[in-house]
Scaffold this motif. Sequence first.
Motif, PDB file in Angstrom:
ATOM      1  N   ASP A   1     -76.623 -45.254 -93.118  1.00  0.00           N
ATOM      2  CA  ASP A   1     -77.055 -46.566 -92.546  1.00  0.00           C
ATOM      3  C   ASP A   1     -79.125 -45.990 -93.512  1.00  0.00           C
ATOM      4  O   ASP A   1     -79.471 -47.074 -94.201  1.00  0.00           O
ATOM      5  N   SER A   2     -79.695 -45.801 -93.313  1.00  0.00           N
ATOM      6  CA  SER A   2     -80.741 -44.757 -93.225  1.00  0.00           C
ATOM      7  C   SER A   2     -80.858 -44.855 -95.221  1.00  0.00           C
ATOM      8  O   SER A   2     -82.226 -44.928 -95.770  1.00  0.00           O
ATOM      9  N   VAL A   3     -79.466 -44.183 -95.747  1.00  0.00           N
ATOM     10  CA  VAL A   3     -79.543 -44.515 -96.824  1.00  0.00           C
ATOM     11  C   VAL A   3     -78.865 -45.635 -98.081  1.00  0.00           C
ATOM     12  O   VAL A   3     -79.134 -45.453 -99.037  1.00  0.00           O
ATOM     13  N   LYS A   4     -78.586 -46.639 -97.142  1.00  0.00           N
ATOM     14  CA  LYS A   4     -77.424 -47.014 -97.544  1.00  0.00           C
ATOM     15  C   LYS A   4     -78.837 -48.358 -98.173  1.00  0.00           C
ATOM     16  O   LYS A   4     -80.080 -48.688 -98.209  1.00  0.00           O
ATOM     17  N   GLY A   5     -78.034 -48.221-100.071  1.00  0.00           N
ATOM     18  CA  GLY A   5     -79.013 -49.245-101.111  1.00  0.00           C
ATOM     19  C   GLY A   5     -80.125 -48.858-101.708  1.00  0.00           C
ATOM     20  O   GLY A   5     -80.774 -49.091-102.278  1.00  0.00           O
ATOM     21  N   ARG A   6     -79.754 -47.207-101.646  1.00  0.00           N
ATOM     22  CA  ARG A   6     -80.674 -46.495-101.949  1.00  0.00           C
ATOM     23  C   ARG A   6     -80.116 -45.675-103.029  1.00  0.00           C
ATOM     24  O   ARG A   6     -80.097 -44.788-104.337  1.00  0.00           O
ATOM     25  N   PHE A   7     -78.865 -44.987-101.765  1.00  0.00           N
ATOM     26  CA  PHE A   7     -77.975 -43.543-102.491  1.00  0.00           C
ATOM     27  C   PHE A   7     -76.623 -44.060-102.810  1.00  0.00           C
ATOM     28  O   PHE A   7     -76.330 -45.187-102.303  1.00  0.00           O
TER      29      PHE A   7
END
Length: 114
Positions: free
Chosen positions: A60-66
């Motif tokens: 969840d912490s990287v969704k949309g960025r990685f």
Amino acid sequence: VQLQASGGGLVQPGGYLRLSCAASGSIFSFNKMGWYRQAPGKQRELVATITTGRTTNYADSVKGRFTISRDGTKNAVYLQMNSLKVEDTAVYSCNAVQWDSDYWGQGTLVTVSS
């Protein structure tokens, strides 16, 4: 099976990096490949995985960025990391699962700092 990770480095917050994981054999021999990370003083955590069917999964912490991707012609898996945050600082390791076997590459250090 050997996995060689590369692409880590020092980047400012908001910046980007692309990690690469080169496998010694065909990546299609693996059921799943992915990236994990371990920050200082913390347990290793999943970042992203991709299956042979191209199904992806993200923390969840990287969704949309990685974004995780693969190139079968180069036997490689990539992790495009955008909008990096200080809390993304960690050693990133490549993983491959082949039925009941689990393979790990050496880590590559990502440091996000101003």
